[in-house]
Scaffold this motif. Structure first.
Motif, mmCIF file in Angstrom:
data_model
loop_
_atom_site.group_PDB
_atom_site.id
_atom_site.type_symbol
_atom_site.label_atom_id
_atom_site.label_comp_id
_atom_site.label_asym_id
_atom_site.label_seq_id
_atom_site.Cartn_x
_atom_site.Cartn_y
_atom_site.Cartn_z
ATOM 1 N N GLY A 20 0.447 11.407 -0.240
ATOM 2 C CA GLY A 20 -0.386 10.369 -0.857
ATOM 3 C C GLY A 20 -1.509 9.889 0.053
ATOM 4 O O GLY A 20 -2.202 8.926 -0.263
ATOM 5 N N GLU A 21 -1.660 10.557 1.171
ATOM 6 C CA GLU A 21 -2.641 10.130 2.173
ATOM 7 C C GLU A 21 -4.071 10.411 1.694
ATOM 8 O O GLU A 21 -4.303 11.389 0.995
ATOM 9 N N SER A 22 -5.001 9.577 2.137
ATOM 10 C CA SER A 22 -6.389 9.777 1.707
ATOM 11 C C SER A 22 -7.132 10.672 2.684
ATOM 12 O O SER A 22 -6.761 10.796 3.860
ATOM 13 N N VAL A 62 -10.105 10.074 -2.286
ATOM 14 C CA VAL A 62 -9.811 11.497 -2.403
ATOM 15 C C VAL A 62 -8.462 11.716 -1.727
ATOM 16 O O VAL A 62 -8.287 11.332 -0.564
ATOM 17 N N ALA A 63 -7.516 12.308 -2.444
ATOM 18 C CA ALA A 63 -6.241 12.630 -1.808
ATOM 19 C C ALA A 63 -6.498 13.754 -0.805
ATOM 20 O O ALA A 63 -7.236 14.696 -1.099
ATOM 21 N N GLY A 65 -4.904 16.253 0.127
ATOM 22 C CA GLY A 65 -4.617 17.590 -0.383
ATOM 23 C C GLY A 65 -5.721 18.127 -1.273
ATOM 24 O O GLY A 65 -5.860 19.341 -1.435
ATOM 25 N N GLN A 66 -6.501 17.228 -1.862
ATOM 26 C CA GLN A 66 -7.602 17.677 -2.720
ATOM 27 C C GLN A 66 -8.760 18.233 -1.902
ATOM 28 O O GLN A 66 -9.654 18.869 -2.453
#
Lengths: 157, 291
Positions: A20-22, A62-63, A65-66
């Protein structure tokens, strides 16, 4: 999880990223690029504005992972070595920097504006910067700086 | 927490079927706020950014536009503003340029907030939402049946929003929003109108003034019966339309405004947007612009 992406032209890998990190957290705390500022964490202030695949976005929204496999350009990536970008120069010259906290986000957003519109009108400048909060300058000097940067950039084009 | 990265739409549907608690994330402009503030901790994030087809729109054989759920607001404005002017106007009021580069109608629909800016023009323009599950295939849900309650929609746990379908504007469309400033502000209330001259009908959508976005059905029926499409706008008809839109709202008092204010304001916005749309229609500007 592991996230690999390109930042300012260099490939970076971050490990043990929480799902869930940005992107903002990864840039500041894991990649060591503290230029993008963490203020509101809800997309209200624009202090964390970075380019993601060429479009300015709030890095806090923005996550991480994205960003996998994508290209990020931060305020650190605008200057060429010791030579400031025209927008950065204009901010310094016009006194558009006071406490400086909002400056990196404003610089990235203004940089994008004059990339798209060579000589933006005042209304276009105000609309482009509507998502960037500044608590010190009153914005007038920021708008002066964008006008100056646009004029200079056009001269050198 | 898991981070799921389907590469295709089929993979995304399978992932949602296997883990219905997974929260879809596209632009992230809503979801990340909840994560950053620890309001919501889903079992998994289902990142739809890799599903390229969600970011495309097409003109279909039946004349309608099919717009992928992942088309960001910024592209709606530049690429579809001429064909979906009401939605594009609403998109221009969403957040900031940074937010509009990421936020999507699909995300707005998924969140189903009564204050979502895209909902009123979707309602006024008779949009249909295309959703799909691995088990039951595609369902087409008219916007008017999509919103079920505060942040509740007709979407089932194993379904994902794939696209919305909407006809290009056949007449003038307008969106109006009350906020405390021009940018970066959630609607106190909003209203959208779409003139459908071919059917001699007017579509409406009310935002942020009821538990769900909703149409003002009685107001639409009143105009269908009373509006003389070959004449100037009758002030009596205009006034009654505003009253009926006000009556269709069922707002609450909250930090952004009182119920009474909202009820009044949607009526004012209804009169204004109908006047703008009617003036454009009567001057023939719409036909010229579209042609």
């Amino acid at each position: 999880m592991r996230v690999t992406f390109t930042v300012n032209g260099r490939q970076e890998t971050a490990d043990d990223v929480w799902e869930g990190e940005s992107l903002l957290y990864v840039l500041r705390e894991r990649v060591g690029l503290p230029g993008s500022k963490n203020a509101c964490e809800q997309g209200e202030c624009g202090s964390c504005t970075v380019y993601l695949d060429g479009l300015p976005v709030c890095a806090c929204l923005v996550a991480a992972g994205q960003a996998e496999g994508r290209e990020v350009r931060t305020v650190e990536g605008l200057a060429e070595g010791d030579r400031l970008d025209p927008v950065q120069e204009a901010f310094v010259e016009c006194g558009a920097v006071q406490c400086g906290f909002c400056t990196p986000g404003l610089v990235v957003q203004a940089h994008d504006l004059i990339e798209r519109i060579a000589r933006p009108s005042d209304a276009e400048i105000r609309e482009a910067l509507a998502g960037n909060l500044c608590r010190c300058t009153g914005y007038e000097k920021i708008i002066d700086a964008v006008r100056l940067a646009a004029a200079r950039r056009e001269e050198t084009r | 927490m898991e981070f799921l990265r389907p590469a295709t739409w089929a993979e995304a549907l399978e992932a949602k079927a296997a883990l219905p608690e997974a929260a879809p994330i596209q632009g992230g402009t809503d979801m990340m706020v909840e994560l950053n503030f620890d309001v919501h901790r889903p079992a998994a994030l289902l990142d739809l950014n890799r599903v390229a087809e969600l970011t495309r729109w097409t003109a279909e054989d039946d004349g309608r536009l099919r717009v992928g759920a992942g088309v960001p607001y910024a592209r709606l404005i530049t690429e579809l503003g001429d064909r979906l002017p009401g939605l594009a106007q609403a998109a221009r009021t969403v957040g900031s340029p940074q937010i509009r580069n990421r936020g999507t109608v699909g995300g707005n629909l998924g969140a189903a907030s009564p204050a979502g800016d895209s909902h009123p023009p979707l309602l006024a323009g008779d949009a249909v939402i295309e959703v799909e599950s691995a088990a039951r295939g595609v369902r087409m849900i008219p916007a008017a049946e999509f919103y079920l309650g505060v942040k509740r929609s007709a979407l089932r746990p194993d379904e994902l929003i794939r696209a919305f379908w909407m006809s290009p504007a056949s007449g003038p469309q307008y969106f109006s929003k009350v906020g405390t400033r021009n940018a970066m502000v959630i609607a106190v209330c909003s209203f959208a109108i779409a003139l459908h001259p071919d059917d001699r009908r007017v579509g409406t959508g009310i935002g942020s003034a009821a538990p769900t976005p909703r149409r003002a059905v009685a107001a639409e029926e009143f105009l269908a019966a009373e509006l003389d499409w070959d004449a100037r706008l009758d002030p009596g008809v205009l006034g009654r339309f505003g009253e009926l839109v006000s009556e269709a709202a069922s707002p609450i008092d909250d930090v952004r405004g009182t119920a009474g204010y909202r009820r009044h304001a949607v009526g004012v916005m209804a009169r204004r947007t109908l006047t703008w749309a009617w003036n454009e229609f009567r001057s023939g500007q719409h036909g010229r612009r579209a042609g």
